[in-house]
Motif scaffolding. Structure first.
Motif, PDB file in Angstrom:
ATOM      1  N   VAL A   1       0.816  -1.218   0.000  1.00 36.25           N
ATOM      2  CA  VAL A   1       0.000   0.000   0.000  1.00 36.25           C
ATOM      3  C   VAL A   1       0.854   1.273   0.000  1.00 36.25           C
ATOM      4  O   VAL A   1       0.389   2.340  -0.409  1.00 36.25           O
ATOM      5  CB  VAL A   1      -0.967   0.025   1.203  1.00 36.25           C
ATOM      6  N   GLU A   2       2.094   1.189   0.471  1.00 39.67           N
ATOM      7  CA  GLU A   2       2.975   2.355   0.458  1.00 39.67           C
ATOM      8  C   GLU A   2       3.593   2.499  -0.931  1.00 39.67           C
ATOM      9  O   GLU A   2       3.595   1.565  -1.735  1.00 39.67           O
ATOM     10  CB  GLU A   2       4.066   2.214   1.515  1.00 39.67           C
ATOM     11  N   LYS A   3       4.145   3.662  -1.200  1.00 42.00           N
ATOM     12  CA  LYS A   3       4.699   3.927  -2.531  1.00 42.00           C
ATOM     13  C   LYS A   3       6.092   3.333  -2.717  1.00 42.00           C
ATOM     14  O   LYS A   3       6.440   2.825  -3.786  1.00 42.00           O
ATOM     15  CB  LYS A   3       4.760   5.449  -2.758  1.00 42.00           C
ATOM     16  N   VAL A   4       6.913   3.388  -1.663  1.00 42.80           N
ATOM     17  CA  VAL A   4       8.323   3.000  -1.777  1.00 42.80           C
ATOM     18  C   VAL A   4       8.661   1.943  -0.731  1.00 42.80           C
ATOM     19  O   VAL A   4       8.289   2.078   0.441  1.00 42.80           O
ATOM     20  CB  VAL A   4       9.245   4.225  -1.596  1.00 42.80           C
ATOM     21  N   TYR A   5       9.369   0.905  -1.168  1.00 42.97           N
ATOM     22  CA  TYR A   5       9.773  -0.177  -0.276  1.00 42.97           C
ATOM     23  C   TYR A   5      11.245  -0.504  -0.492  1.00 42.97           C
ATOM     24  O   TYR A   5      11.828  -0.223  -1.544  1.00 42.97           O
ATOM     25  CB  TYR A   5       8.965  -1.452  -0.554  1.00 42.97           C
ATOM     26  N   THR A   6      11.834  -1.102   0.508  1.00 43.61           N
ATOM     27  CA  THR A   6      13.098  -1.792   0.346  1.00 43.61           C
ATOM     28  C   THR A   6      12.875  -3.235   0.791  1.00 43.61           C
ATOM     29  O   THR A   6      11.777  -3.602   1.204  1.00 43.61           O
ATOM     30  CB  THR A   6      14.233  -1.131   1.151  1.00 43.61           C
ATOM     31  N   PHE A   7      13.912  -4.057   0.665  1.00 38.42           N
ATOM     32  CA  PHE A   7      13.735  -5.470   0.990  1.00 38.42           C
ATOM     33  C   PHE A   7      14.934  -5.999   1.751  1.00 38.42           C
ATOM     34  O   PHE A   7      15.996  -5.371   1.805  1.00 38.42           O
ATOM     35  CB  PHE A   7      13.521  -6.303  -0.280  1.00 38.42           C
ATOM     36  N   SER A   8      14.733  -7.160   2.343  1.00 34.98           N
ATOM     37  CA  SER A   8      15.835  -7.883   2.972  1.00 34.98           C
ATOM     38  C   SER A   8      15.670  -9.360   2.653  1.00 34.98           C
ATOM     39  O   SER A   8      14.571  -9.905   2.767  1.00 34.98           O
ATOM     40  CB  SER A   8      15.832  -7.672   4.488  1.00 34.98           C
ATOM     41  N   TYR A   9      16.759  -9.965   2.234  1.00 31.60           N
ATOM     42  CA  TYR A   9      16.757 -11.376   1.850  1.00 31.60           C
ATOM     43  C   TYR A   9      17.687 -12.135   2.791  1.00 31.60           C
ATOM     44  O   TYR A   9      18.837 -11.733   2.981  1.00 31.60           O
ATOM     45  CB  TYR A   9      17.243 -11.512   0.405  1.00 31.60           C
ATOM     46  N   VAL A  10      17.151 -13.190   3.391  1.00 29.05           N
ATOM     47  CA  VAL A  10      17.963 -13.992   4.318  1.00 29.05           C
ATOM     48  C   VAL A  10      17.759 -15.465   4.001  1.00 29.05           C
ATOM     49  O   VAL A  10      16.628 -15.916   3.787  1.00 29.05           O
ATOM     50  CB  VAL A  10      17.578 -13.717   5.792  1.00 29.05           C
ATOM     51  N   ASN A  11      18.856 -16.178   3.966  1.00 33.78           N
ATOM     52  CA  ASN A  11      18.819 -17.622   3.731  1.00 33.78           C
ATOM     53  C   ASN A  11      19.266 -18.304   5.025  1.00 33.78           C
ATOM     54  O   ASN A  11      20.428 -18.243   5.395  1.00 33.78           O
ATOM     55  CB  ASN A  11      19.755 -17.979   2.579  1.00 33.78           C
ATOM     56  N   ASP A  12      18.310 -18.908   5.733  1.00 34.23           N
ATOM     57  CA  ASP A  12      18.612 -19.512   7.029  1.00 34.23           C
ATOM     58  C   ASP A  12      17.674 -20.677   7.274  1.00 34.23           C
ATOM     59  O   ASP A  12      16.491 -20.600   6.947  1.00 34.23           O
ATOM     60  CB  ASP A  12      18.459 -18.479   8.148  1.00 34.23           C
ATOM     61  N   ILE A  13      18.178 -21.738   7.827  1.00 37.14           N
ATOM     62  CA  ILE A  13      17.360 -22.923   8.094  1.00 37.14           C
ATOM     63  C   ILE A  13      16.282 -22.646   9.130  1.00 37.14           C
ATOM     64  O   ILE A  13      15.250 -23.309   9.180  1.00 37.14           O
ATOM     65  CB  ILE A  13      18.259 -24.111   8.548  1.00 37.14           C
ATOM     66  N   ASP A  14      16.492 -21.629   9.970  1.00 35.52           N
ATOM     67  CA  ASP A  14      15.532 -21.253  11.001  1.00 35.52           C
ATOM     68  C   ASP A  14      14.776 -20.005  10.544  1.00 35.52           C
ATOM     69  O   ASP A  14      15.317 -18.902  10.556  1.00 35.52           O
ATOM     70  CB  ASP A  14      16.256 -20.968  12.316  1.00 35.52           C
ATOM     71  N   PRO A  15      13.519 -20.129  10.107  1.00 32.12           N
ATOM     72  CA  PRO A  15      12.794 -18.979   9.553  1.00 32.12           C
ATOM     73  C   PRO A  15      12.556 -17.861  10.551  1.00 32.12           C
ATOM     74  O   PRO A  15      12.547 -16.683  10.185  1.00 32.12           O
ATOM     75  CB  PRO A  15      11.464 -19.585   9.091  1.00 32.12           C
ATOM     76  N   VAL A  16      12.364 -18.202  11.819  1.00 31.05           N
ATOM     77  CA  VAL A  16      12.143 -17.177  12.831  1.00 31.05           C
ATOM     78  C   VAL A  16      13.408 -16.342  13.019  1.00 31.05           C
ATOM     79  O   VAL A  16      13.374 -15.108  13.080  1.00 31.05           O
ATOM     80  CB  VAL A  16      11.710 -17.810  14.165  1.00 31.05           C
ATOM     81  N   ARG A  17      14.553 -17.019  13.078  1.00 30.99           N
ATOM     82  CA  ARG A  17      15.829 -16.308  13.184  1.00 30.99           C
ATOM     83  C   ARG A  17      16.071 -15.452  11.942  1.00 30.99           C
ATOM     84  O   ARG A  17      16.570 -14.324  12.026  1.00 30.99           O
ATOM     85  CB  ARG A  17      16.956 -17.312  13.370  1.00 30.99           C
ATOM     86  N   ALA A  18      15.689 -15.984  10.782  1.00 31.19           N
ATOM     87  CA  ALA A  18      15.871 -15.257   9.525  1.00 31.19           C
ATOM     88  C   ALA A  18      15.095 -13.949   9.522  1.00 31.19           C
ATOM     89  O   ALA A  18      15.626 -12.900   9.144  1.00 31.19           O
ATOM     90  CB  ALA A  18      15.429 -16.129   8.346  1.00 31.19           C
TER      91      ALA A  18
END
Length: 226
Positions: free
Chosen positions: A141-158
């Motif tokens: 819904v917002e106009k501008v976003y950034t992202f973060s990509y994490v590869n980890d076996i533990d999704p909560v930690r990621a």
């Protein structure tokens, strides 16, 4: 006009053929445009494509990167051009190469680093394209976003790590958060991710399952305030 749900991806380098670009956009609902800002051609072409898209009734998602500090002139030009890009786009996804360099602690293996960044961008864009089959613009819904990509076996930690490792500086406590997870994520894992975000930020996140089965890969999207 009948629109296809399949997005078009354009990478802007050098001069483009306006007629060919218009042909690609005909009947398309959303175009993803990737450009490295800071030079003359990428910024100009992105603005031109946005104009062509508007003529065709096509929405524009601009994916733009800011050069690192080793290119100070290009970096400043990119930062100066950002507001114009935001104005001509329906949504913008930002990444700052300098921020990513500092997060990854890049040294002499710069070529390997840039290859990995290209791979991540491809994965992120494919995930966004999959989301077009759903309520994309009411999720973002917002106009501008950034992202973060994490590869980890533990999704909560990621997710916990990802909130403070975005590709463009932003405040995790601002606005909404979208979390995308692999299609094989179990309900229990999704509930854990939900609780992690809600408890740490007070944000009720939108959690979206991607079509891929990459269960160790988590991508979050956070709004950037301008």
């Amino acid at each position: 006009m009948n629109f296809t749900t399949k997005p078009v991806f354009l990478t802007l380098m050098g001069r483009g053929d306006p007629e060919k670009i218009r042909e690609k956009l005909n009947g398309v609902r959303v175009v993803f445009v990737f450009a490295m800002l800071g030079g003359e051609s990428g910024t100009r072409m992105l603005q031109e494509v946005a104009g062509y898209a508007k003529d065709e009734g096509c929405k524009v998602v601009s994916v733009v990167s800011i050069p690192w500090k080793l290119e100070p002139g290009r970096r400043q030009k990119a930062l100066d051009a950002l507001m114009n890009i935001v104005d001509v786009s329906d949504r913008v996804l930002l990444l700052d190469i300098q921020t990513i360099v500092e997060l990854r602690e890049v040294d002499s293996k710069a070529n390997e680093f840039f290859r990995s960044v290209r791979s991540v961008i491809k994965f992120v864009l494919n995930g966004l394209a999959q989301m077009l089959n759903g309520p994309f613009f009411t999720t973002f819904v917002e106009k501008v976003y950034t992202f973060s990509y994490v590869n980890d076996i533990d999704p909560v930690r990621a997710v916990g790590y990802a909130m403070n490792a975005t590709a463009f500086p932003t405040d995790p406590s601002y606005g909404r958060m979208i979390v995308t997870v692999g299609g094989g994520f179990e309900t229990a894992h999704i509930e854990q991710v939900f609780d992690t975000v809600a408890n740490n930020t007070g944000i009720i996140p939108d959690i979206v399952r991607r079509e891929d089965r990459e269960d160790t890969k988590v991508v979050i999207y956070l709004p950037v305030q301008f």
